[in-house]
Motif scaffolding. Sequence first.
Motif, PDB file in Angstrom:
ATOM      1  N   LYS A   1      47.600  48.190  30.654  1.00  0.00           N
ATOM      2  CA  LYS A   1      46.235  47.820  31.033  1.00  0.00           C
ATOM      3  C   LYS A   1      45.659  48.736  32.102  1.00  0.00           C
ATOM      4  CE  LYS A   1      46.432  42.865  30.104  1.00  0.00           C
ATOM      5  NZ  LYS A   1      46.245  41.535  30.709  1.00  0.00           N
ATOM      6  N   LYS A   2      46.486  49.655  32.628  1.00  0.00           N
ATOM      7  CA  LYS A   2      46.089  50.547  33.731  1.00  0.00           C
ATOM      8  C   LYS A   2      45.603  49.729  34.925  1.00  0.00           C
ATOM      9  CE  LYS A   2      45.588  54.846  31.499  1.00  0.00           C
ATOM     10  NZ  LYS A   2      46.282  55.877  32.169  1.00  0.00           N
ATOM     11  N   GLN A   3      46.419  48.729  35.287  1.00  0.00           N
ATOM     12  CA  GLN A   3      46.114  47.882  36.442  1.00  0.00           C
ATOM     13  C   GLN A   3      47.269  47.914  37.424  1.00  0.00           C
ATOM     14  OE1 GLN A   3      45.395  43.904  35.045  1.00  0.00           O
ATOM     15  NE2 GLN A   3      43.251  44.309  34.631  1.00  0.00           N
ATOM     16  N   ILE A   4      46.916  47.837  38.698  1.00  0.00           N
ATOM     17  CA  ILE A   4      47.902  47.733  39.763  1.00  0.00           C
ATOM     18  C   ILE A   4      47.651  46.418  40.480  1.00  0.00           C
ATOM     19  CG2 ILE A   4      48.557  48.671  42.004  1.00  0.00           C
ATOM     20  CD1 ILE A   4      48.362  51.365  40.889  1.00  0.00           C
ATOM     21  N   THR A   5      48.709  45.683  40.757  1.00  0.00           N
ATOM     22  CA  THR A   5      48.596  44.447  41.522  1.00  0.00           C
ATOM     23  C   THR A   5      48.858  44.782  42.982  1.00  0.00           C
ATOM     24  OG1 THR A   5      49.333  43.160  39.628  1.00  0.00           O
ATOM     25  CG2 THR A   5      49.442  42.081  41.784  1.00  0.00           C
TER      26      THR A   5
ATOM     27  N   LYS B   1      35.796  46.757  40.073  1.00  0.00           N
ATOM     28  CA  LYS B   1      35.394  47.016  38.698  1.00  0.00           C
ATOM     29  C   LYS B   1      36.530  46.582  37.786  1.00  0.00           C
ATOM     30  CE  LYS B   1      32.619  50.326  37.370  1.00  0.00           C
ATOM     31  NZ  LYS B   1      32.034  51.621  37.130  1.00  0.00           N
ATOM     32  N   LEU B   2      36.192  45.792  36.758  1.00  0.00           N
ATOM     33  CA  LEU B   2      37.177  45.301  35.791  1.00  0.00           C
ATOM     34  C   LEU B   2      36.701  45.591  34.378  1.00  0.00           C
ATOM     35  CD1 LEU B   2      38.059  41.804  37.288  1.00  0.00           C
ATOM     36  CD2 LEU B   2      39.434  43.880  37.379  1.00  0.00           C
ATOM     37  N   TYR B   3      37.648  45.536  33.442  1.00  0.00           N
ATOM     38  CA  TYR B   3      37.323  45.725  32.042  1.00  0.00           C
ATOM     39  C   TYR B   3      38.110  44.724  31.207  1.00  0.00           C
ATOM     40  CZ  TYR B   3      36.848  47.706  27.416  1.00  0.00           C
ATOM     41  OH  TYR B   3      36.576  47.863  26.097  1.00  0.00           O
ATOM     42  N   THR B   4      37.421  44.049  30.313  1.00  0.00           N
ATOM     43  CA  THR B   4      38.080  43.218  29.309  1.00  0.00           C
ATOM     44  C   THR B   4      37.432  43.531  27.964  1.00  0.00           C
ATOM     45  OG1 THR B   4      36.551  41.345  29.552  1.00  0.00           O
ATOM     46  CG2 THR B   4      38.528  41.319  30.941  1.00  0.00           C
ATOM     47  N   ARG B   5      38.169  43.299  26.912  1.00  0.00           N
ATOM     48  CA  ARG B   5      37.611  43.555  25.579  1.00  0.00           C
ATOM     49  C   ARG B   5      36.397  42.674  25.309  1.00  0.00           C
ATOM     50  NH1 ARG B   5      43.173  43.478  22.348  1.00  0.00           N
ATOM     51  NH2 ARG B   5      44.129  45.199  23.464  1.00  0.00           N
TER      52      ARG B   5
ATOM     53  N   ARG C   1      34.239  41.149  27.578  1.00  0.00           N
ATOM     54  CA  ARG C   1      33.073  41.374  28.437  1.00  0.00           C
ATOM     55  C   ARG C   1      32.721  42.834  28.632  1.00  0.00           C
ATOM     56  NH1 ARG C   1      33.264  37.985  33.893  1.00  0.00           N
ATOM     57  NH2 ARG C   1      31.197  38.892  34.061  1.00  0.00           N
ATOM     58  N   GLY C   2      33.660  43.721  28.352  1.00  0.00           N
ATOM     59  CA  GLY C   2      33.426  45.129  28.663  1.00  0.00           C
ATOM     60  C   GLY C   2      33.593  45.355  30.163  1.00  0.00           C
ATOM     61  N   TRP C   3      32.867  46.327  30.706  1.00  0.00           N
ATOM     62  CA  TRP C   3      32.944  46.633  32.151  1.00  0.00           C
ATOM     63  C   TRP C   3      32.078  45.665  32.946  1.00  0.00           C
ATOM     64  CZ3 TRP C   3      36.401  49.792  34.142  1.00  0.00           C
ATOM     65  CH2 TRP C   3      36.974  50.750  33.325  1.00  0.00           C
ATOM     66  N   PHE C   4      32.615  45.185  34.056  1.00  0.00           N
ATOM     67  CA  PHE C   4      31.847  44.300  34.937  1.00  0.00           C
ATOM     68  C   PHE C   4      32.443  44.350  36.335  1.00  0.00           C
ATOM     69  CE2 PHE C   4      35.286  41.804  33.245  1.00  0.00           C
ATOM     70  CZ  PHE C   4      35.679  40.955  34.266  1.00  0.00           C
ATOM     71  N   GLU C   5      31.671  43.885  37.309  1.00  0.00           N
ATOM     72  CA  GLU C   5      32.159  43.779  38.675  1.00  0.00           C
ATOM     73  C   GLU C   5      32.456  42.322  38.973  1.00  0.00           C
ATOM     74  OE1 GLU C   5      29.548  45.696  41.479  1.00  0.00           O
ATOM     75  OE2 GLU C   5      30.554  47.594  41.139  1.00  0.00           O
ATOM     76  N   ALA C   6      33.553  42.095  39.688  1.00  0.00           N
ATOM     77  CA  ALA C   6      33.958  40.740  40.053  1.00  0.00           C
ATOM     78  C   ALA C   6      34.375  40.740  41.518  1.00  0.00           C
ATOM     79  CB  ALA C   6      35.124  40.282  39.181  1.00  0.00           C
ATOM     80  N   PRO C   7      34.228  39.614  42.190  1.00  0.00           N
ATOM     81  CA  PRO C   7      34.626  39.558  43.605  1.00  0.00           C
ATOM     82  C   PRO C   7      36.117  39.846  43.771  1.00  0.00           C
ATOM     83  CG  PRO C   7      33.385  37.595  43.000  1.00  0.00           C
ATOM     84  CD  PRO C   7      33.670  38.340  41.740  1.00  0.00           C
ATOM     85  N   LEU C   8      36.436  40.592  44.809  1.00  0.00           N
ATOM     86  CA  LEU C   8      37.832  40.861  45.131  1.00  0.00           C
ATOM     87  C   LEU C   8      38.466  39.616  45.748  1.00  0.00           C
ATOM     88  CD1 LEU C   8      39.945  43.139  45.171  1.00  0.00           C
ATOM     89  CD2 LEU C   8      39.169  43.701  47.461  1.00  0.00           C
TER      90      LEU C   8
ATOM     91  N   LEU D   1      43.650  45.726  40.394  1.00  0.00           N
ATOM     92  CA  LEU D   1      42.656  46.786  40.437  1.00  0.00           C
ATOM     93  C   LEU D   1      42.985  47.784  39.336  1.00  0.00           C
ATOM     94  CD1 LEU D   1      42.533  47.446  44.273  1.00  0.00           C
ATOM     95  CD2 LEU D   1      40.843  46.243  42.917  1.00  0.00           C
ATOM     96  N   LEU D   2      41.952  48.385  38.775  1.00  0.00           N
ATOM     97  CA  LEU D   2      42.152  49.395  37.745  1.00  0.00           C
ATOM     98  C   LEU D   2      42.516  50.727  38.395  1.00  0.00           C
ATOM     99  CD1 LEU D   2      39.152  48.563  35.412  1.00  0.00           C
ATOM    100  CD2 LEU D   2      41.537  47.926  35.119  1.00  0.00           C
ATOM    101  N   TYR D   3      43.233  51.552  37.633  1.00  0.00           N
ATOM    102  CA  TYR D   3      43.576  52.883  38.128  1.00  0.00           C
ATOM    103  C   TYR D   3      43.516  53.901  36.999  1.00  0.00           C
ATOM    104  CZ  TYR D   3      48.219  52.795  35.943  1.00  0.00           C
ATOM    105  OH  TYR D   3      49.246  52.768  35.045  1.00  0.00           O
TER     106      TYR D   3
END
Length: 170
Positions: free
Chosen positions: A143-147, A39-43, A45-52, A161-163
């Motif tokens: 961004k509340k993201q962990i690499t 699950k990802l978020y961008t201003r 697109r908003g919330w969306f799912e993308a391949p890992l 990934l978001l956290y």
Amino acid sequence: MEYYCLMVKTGAEKKFRDDAIKIFESDFPESQFYSFERKLYTRRRGWFEAPLFPGYVFFSAEVLTAPVLELLKTVKGFYKILRDNQNPVKISGNSLEELKLFISNGEHWGISKIQFLPGQKIKAISGPLVGLEGHIVAVNKKKKQITVQSSLTFDGKRFDLLYEDAQAEE
């Protein structure tokens, strides 16, 4: 079971997985196909799912035989089995343990709860990152993201990934 990584058409991972399951269900019902989404978020697109792992699907079979490989080649979107079709490489060791952790977390990854401990240690206490503490290589608190660095690919692919923050236990 033996596990392998398949290179497939980028953007068609889910379709490839679904088509492969249908094709394999009668002759090789024990075979499994896995593709993971985060699950990802961008201003924009908003919330969306993308391949890992864009362009990759993981595959398990009792034994990779010539008939299994030939059937794989018939699935639309299949490019090759890694390393190549003549020299397929089984996923093993730490990479296999990581893949099994991914499989146990399911194909759709939500947001992990992360606890920041004294000395900047990071501990995932729920969500898809549980068990991957040693693989977390960067944190973007804004961004509340962990690499996370994966051992499943030859080049040690990194993905975000978001956290959510978790409070320290008292």
